[in-house]
Design an enzyme around this catalytic site. Structure first.
Site, PDB file in Angstrom:
ATOM      1  N   HIS A   1     -27.261  10.228  -1.001  1.00 45.15           N
ATOM      2  CA  HIS A   1     -28.031  10.355  -2.056  1.00 45.15           C
ATOM      3  C   HIS A   1     -28.271   8.678  -2.557  1.00 45.15           C
ATOM      4  O   HIS A   1     -27.681   7.886  -2.473  1.00 45.15           O
ATOM      5  CB  HIS A   1     -27.541  10.975  -3.259  1.00 45.15           C
ATOM      6  CG  HIS A   1     -27.211  12.595  -3.040  1.00 45.15           C
ATOM      7  ND1 HIS A   1     -27.242  13.300  -4.155  1.00 45.15           N
ATOM      8  CD2 HIS A   1     -27.247  13.216  -1.723  1.00 45.15           C
ATOM      9  CE1 HIS A   1     -27.041  14.629  -3.266  1.00 45.15           C
ATOM     10  NE2 HIS A   1     -27.278  14.620  -2.292  1.00 45.15           N
TER      11      HIS A   1
ATOM     12  N   GLU B   1     -27.950   7.573  -5.426  1.00 44.87           N
ATOM     13  CA  GLU B   1     -27.110   6.804  -6.414  1.00 44.87           C
ATOM     14  C   GLU B   1     -25.892   6.646  -5.571  1.00 44.87           C
ATOM     15  O   GLU B   1     -25.184   5.440  -5.754  1.00 44.87           O
ATOM     16  CB  GLU B   1     -26.380   7.967  -7.283  1.00 44.87           C
ATOM     17  CG  GLU B   1     -27.851   8.375  -8.179  1.00 44.87           C
ATOM     18  CD  GLU B   1     -28.336   9.847  -7.725  1.00 44.87           C
ATOM     19  OE1 GLU B   1     -28.526  10.650  -8.412  1.00 44.87           O
ATOM     20  OE2 GLU B   1     -28.517   9.872  -6.503  1.00 44.87           O
TER      21      GLU B   1
ATOM     22  N   CYS C   1     -26.703  14.668  -9.400  1.00 48.00           N
ATOM     23  CA  CYS C   1     -25.962  16.104  -9.327  1.00 48.00           C
ATOM     24  C   CYS C   1     -24.659  15.776  -9.607  1.00 48.00           C
ATOM     25  O   CYS C   1     -24.339  14.684  -9.834  1.00 48.00           O
ATOM     26  CB  CYS C   1     -26.194  16.396  -7.521  1.00 48.00           C
ATOM     27  SG  CYS C   1     -25.546  15.094  -6.605  1.00 48.00           S
TER      28      CYS C   1
ATOM     29  N   CYS D   1     -22.951  12.725  -7.395  1.00 48.21           N
ATOM     30  CA  CYS D   1     -23.413  11.512  -7.853  1.00 48.21           C
ATOM     31  C   CYS D   1     -22.860  11.090  -9.431  1.00 48.21           C
ATOM     32  O   CYS D   1     -22.652  10.074  -9.515  1.00 48.21           O
ATOM     33  CB  CYS D   1     -24.975  11.304  -7.861  1.00 48.21           C
ATOM     34  SG  CYS D   1     -25.570  11.470  -5.992  1.00 48.21           S
TER      35      CYS D   1
END
Length: 180
Positions: free
Chosen positions: A56, A58, A87, A90
């Site tokens: 992801h 992040e 999410c 993260c």
């Protein structure tokens, strides 16, 4: 012309990173870690390219920042700007890395993020302040445009495959008409 706020300036940097992901065919989510007045790391969604569930935006930005500082714990004053509400994974990484402030653009529409709940859960001896909705419309438009284009592409591919299948295997009534 109105001058950008500090938050808008760094969210624009995250949007620029998200656009790089978009050019590579990824879901356009971008993140930057800021220390002081400087972007120290960038990340964009790379799940499709790397085939990693954890790739992801992040996570990429946080990992690069940790490497830059030589520690899993970021120094006091680090902020994370991300174009979409994080999410749980993260958000957990943000808490673990000791991000002081997290700014996000678009809200997760399906309500799966738990961002506020995790930030307020006091699971660690660290608190991350969360601010949502920074350049929300711009961040949301980037994502919705991607998904609209993706659905149109999938529909066109499905129609093309159907037409090819019909051409290769014509229906029986068409064969009977040709034989008469």
């Amino acid at each position: 012309m109105r001058r950008l706020t500090r938050e808008e300036k760094f969210m624009r940097a995250a949007i620029k990173v998200a656009q790089r992901g978009l050019r590579e065919g990824e879901v356009p989510i971008g993140a930057v870690v800021v220390y002081g007045e400087k972007v120290i790391s960038r990340g964009y969604n790379r799940r499709a390219k790397l085939q990693l569930a954890s790739a992801h935006a992040e996570m990429m930005a946080i990992d690069k920042a940790c490497k830059k500082f030589g520690s899993w714990r970021l120094p006091e004053g680090c902020e994370l700007y991300v174009t979409l509400e994080p999410c749980p994974m993260c958000m957990g990484a943000s808490l673990n890395a000791r991000v002081d402030k997290l700014y996000f653009g678009a809200y997760e529409q399906k309500g799966r993020s738990l961002t506020a709940e995790l930030a307020d859960a006091n699971l660690l001896n660290h608190k991350t302040e969360v601010v949502g909705g920074v350049l929300q419309e711009e961040c949301a438009a980037l994502l919705s445009g991607f998904f609209i284009a993706m659905r149109q592409k999938q529909k066109a591919e499905k129609e093309r495959a159907k037409a090819e299948a019909e051409a290769a295997n014509p229906p029986m009534e068409n064969l009977e008409e040709k034989e008469s």
